[in-house]
Design an enzyme around this catalytic site. Structure first.
Site, PDB file in Angstrom:
ATOM      1  N   ARG A  94       0.837  -1.219   0.000  1.00  0.00           N
ATOM      2  CA  ARG A  94       0.000   0.000   0.000  1.00  0.00           C
ATOM      3  C   ARG A  94       0.866   1.260   0.000  1.00  0.00           C
ATOM      4  NH1 ARG A  94      -2.076   0.791   6.202  1.00  0.00           N
ATOM      5  NH2 ARG A  94      -0.394  -0.379   7.162  1.00  0.00           N
ATOM      6  N   SER A  99      -4.739   4.787   5.915  1.00  0.00           N
ATOM      7  CA  SER A  99      -4.613   3.360   5.571  1.00  0.00           C
ATOM      8  C   SER A  99      -4.230   3.173   4.114  1.00  0.00           C
ATOM      9  CB  SER A  99      -5.931   2.633   5.835  1.00  0.00           C
ATOM     10  OG  SER A  99      -6.240   2.659   7.205  1.00  0.00           O
ATOM     11  N   GLU A 137     -19.037   4.747   0.602  1.00  0.00           N
ATOM     12  CA  GLU A 137     -18.294   4.193  -0.535  1.00  0.00           C
ATOM     13  C   GLU A 137     -19.085   4.247  -1.839  1.00  0.00           C
ATOM     14  OE1 GLU A 137     -18.688   2.616   2.374  1.00  0.00           O
ATOM     15  OE2 GLU A 137     -16.687   2.522   3.252  1.00  0.00           O
ATOM     16  N   PHE A 165     -14.460  -3.271   0.691  1.00  0.00           N
ATOM     17  CA  PHE A 165     -15.394  -2.143   0.627  1.00  0.00           C
ATOM     18  C   PHE A 165     -15.346  -1.411  -0.716  1.00  0.00           C
ATOM     19  CE2 PHE A 165     -14.154  -2.253   5.318  1.00  0.00           C
ATOM     20  CZ  PHE A 165     -15.066  -3.257   5.577  1.00  0.00           C
ATOM     21  N   HIS A 195      -5.475  -3.595   1.647  1.00  0.00           N
ATOM     22  CA  HIS A 195      -5.838  -4.591   2.670  1.00  0.00           C
ATOM     23  C   HIS A 195      -6.537  -5.797   2.046  1.00  0.00           C
ATOM     24  CE1 HIS A 195      -4.920  -1.028   4.936  1.00  0.00           C
ATOM     25  NE2 HIS A 195      -5.145  -1.604   6.099  1.00  0.00           N
ATOM     26  N   ARG A 225      -1.805  -4.799   3.194  1.00  0.00           N
ATOM     27  CA  ARG A 225      -1.413  -4.085   4.402  1.00  0.00           C
ATOM     28  C   ARG A 225      -0.041  -4.470   4.948  1.00  0.00           C
ATOM     29  NH1 ARG A 225      -2.456  -5.511  10.008  1.00  0.00           N
ATOM     30  NH2 ARG A 225      -2.129  -3.683  11.305  1.00  0.00           N
TER      31      ARG A 225
END
Lengths: 280, 317
Positions: free
Chosen positions: B13, B40, B61, B86, B112, B170
């Site tokens: 990421r 994140s 989202e 998501f 992630h 992640r």
């Protein structure tokens, strides 16, 4: 006044097109198309800064319109054709295999005037907000218009978009709701009870205008007011009747997605009357 | 066999964050959206350098995908980012209608991914996302193997005109590909040439595949290792060429069987070059809480799992 008479004539022709298109295709959505006919006629023939010859999908240097309630494609296609985006004769291909006039609007087949596919409800306002933000970032002062249904406003994403547009100060976004009070399964109040849309949009932080969506003079005046931004996004709640203009269709959910028979088409056309524009 | 050196573990990421910043510097049309996961998604530097081009959407989202489509229509190059679950499962219809159907120039930035986000557990993990995105006509699906490749893939995605699903993760994983690489969408990379078996791997399992090849070499088995960084469009020529040579293959991915790279390669080979295949993947399961290392071990998504699969495959040759 001359302009208003002209717009009324076009709206009548658009209503004739809607009834004939749905009958020819053997499917489609006449009810909501008829309730939005006056507003969309005004928008395309008087309000928006756009023209067929300079239309481009990125809407650079012109106003944009997103039809969120994609099922009312008959009114959208008729208005676009009558405005000159594509030949009026193409209205006869509505919902046919291979046609650019798909059941719900889309961009893959390249129908001029259409910026984005729609039909899966609740999504168009987000797209319109994105275009409005893009224009803001690019320093393009043009407006973005979007039309949603009141039944459609049961979708949660509409309210996500409502929050987003206020948070990003999209004063160039003019959204509209066709507040005809009907949806497929019955009156909106009995299906989902979405309540007072005016109070809700105000609580969301939008500037809200409520107006008669059939009185052409009022429609033009309301658009003129909406165009003068106070920095907030604007929601116009158009008070309309589903099926407006054809007595046996008006004011009921029953014609949301029903096809008129040949006899019913004849009755509807007789009531609407002919226009100098002529049928497709 | 060819030696690869891990220059130190880095999260992919962060490779995305570095690529986004570089793409943003190169092209002012690049904008970044997130749904309350700026940190994140490693968008902090981009947001600091280009505050107007960073668009916070809040925890919404569905609207983020629609807004990204609108931005793309207006000429921007939006990267819309959240956790893999998501920005796929939660918004599948939005991506289908607003991004894929009109070939709208939106980049879905998916962090992630897989089970290795770890302790959050199965609500936040996904091993179904590749299947969902592969199913969409015209969607490009990229799953890079390390930090450097993710950075390069992000830059390539910004230059590509069309919908892209860019998947990364992640945890820190070995960073071993060149820092100066240019990512070519749709190209499989042969990381080790071999003659007995082909190991197709994607994401950080490419490093595990190289470890497996080294262990197999000690037993006298010559394994070809191919990095499938672009899952769709699949580099069919490279896949067929390798399997025609080795005659048997293993496909390794941090994803379930249904709709993943394994099925993509199976479908191709069934038509063009039917040979025995074995799979290293999540099977048909949800993940669960645990450290990334523990989960990789528990699900057999590591070099040892690949070695076992190769041995099963060779018995069927």
């Amino acid at each position: 006044m001359e302009n208003i008479e002209k717009l009324k004539t076009i709206a009548t022709q658009v209503r004739r097109d809607i009834v004939r298109m749905v009958n020819l295709a053997g499917s489609g959505h006449p009810g909501g198309s008829l309730s939005s006919a006056d507003v969309l006629t005004a928008l395309y023939f008087s309000v928006m800064d756009q023209a067929p010859e300079r239309w481009r999908r990125d809407a650079e240097g012109q106003d944009a319109f997103i039809l969120s309630a994609g099922h009312i494609s008959p009114v959208y296609y008729s208005v676009l054709a009558r405005r000159g985006y594509f030949p009026v004769s193409e209205l006869a291909t509505f919902r046919r295999f291979g046609a650019r006039l798909q059941g719900h609007p889309e961009v893959k087949k390249g129908l001029p005037g259409v910026f984005q596919a729609s039909g899966s409800l609740g999504q168009g306002l987000s797209v319109a907000a994105g275009i409005a933000l893009g224009k803001k970032l690019s320093g393009d002062n043009h407006k973005v218009y979007c039309l949603c249904g009141d039944g459609e406003s049961e979708e949660g994403q509409i309210w996500e978009a409502g929050m987003f547009a206020v948070h990003h100060s999209l004063g160039n976004l003019i959204a509209m709701t066709d507040w005809n009070g009907q949806q497929i399964d019955g009156p909106v109040a009995s299906v989902a009870g979405e309540g007072d849309l005016e109070a809700k949009w105000k609580a969301w932080g939008w500037r809200v205008l409520v107006a008669d969506g059939h009185d052409m003079e009022v429609v033009l005046k309301t658009f003129a007011e909406a165009k003068v931004s106070d920095g907030r996004p604007t929601m116009i709640l158009w008070k309309t009747d589903m099926g407006r203009g054809i007595s046996f269709m008006a004011g009921t959910h029953k014609w949301h997605g029903k096809v008129p028979s040949a006899d019913q088409v004849a009755e509807a056309l007789a009531e609407l009357g002919e226009t100098p524009l002529g049928d497709f | 066999m060819k030696k690869y050196i891990d220059t130190g573990k880095k999260d992919t990421r962060s490779g995305f964050g570095a690529g986004l910043l570089e793409a943003g510097r190169a092209d002012e049309r690049v904008v970044a959206l997130t749904a309350d996961l700026k940190g994140s998604l490693k968008m902090d530097e981009f947001a600091a350098e280009f505050p107007e081009r960073f668009i916070q959407c809040g925890i919404a989202e569905a609207n983020m995908i629609g807004a990204a489509a609108g931005l793309a229509i207006s000429g921007k190059i939006p990267f819309a980012g959240s956790f893999a679950e998501f920005v796929t499962g939660r918004v599948y219809d939005q991506i289908r209608q607003e991004v894929a159907y009109g070939k709208t120039n939106v980049k879905i930035a998916s962090s992630h991914a897989g089970i290795t986000l770890g302790e959050d557990g199965a609500t936040h993990q996904t091993m179904e996302d590749i299947a969902l995105m592969r199913a969409l006509p015209g969607m490009v699906v990229i799953n890079p193997c390390d930090y450097n490749q993710t950075k390069a893939a992000t830059i390539a995605a910004a230059k590509y005109d069309g919908p892209v699903y860019l998947r990364f993760g992640r945890p820190g994983v070995p960073n071993f590909t060149p820092a100066d690489q240019v990512f070519e969408i749709g190209k499989a990379l042969v990381f080790n040439e071999g003659s007995d078996v082909t190991i197709f791997a994607t994401g950080h399992l490419v490093w595990e595949a190289l470890g497996a090849a080294e262990a197999l070499e000690a037993e006298g088995i010559s394994a070809e290792v191919i990095d499938i960084a672009t899952i769709k469009p699949l580099d069919e020529e490279a896949v067929i060429a390798s399997v025609s040579k080795t005659g048997v293959a293993v496909v390794a991915e941090e994803h379930n069987m249904a709709g993943g790279l394994g099925e993509a390669i199976s479908g191709l080979l069934a038509l063009k070059c039917p040979k025995p295949l074995e799979f290293v993947n999540g099977g048909d399961q949800f993940g669960e809480s645990g450290t990334p290392a523990v989960l990789m071990e528990a699900f057999g998504l590591n070099a040892a799992g690949i070695v076992s699969a190769v041995k099963r495959a060779l018995k069927r040759k």
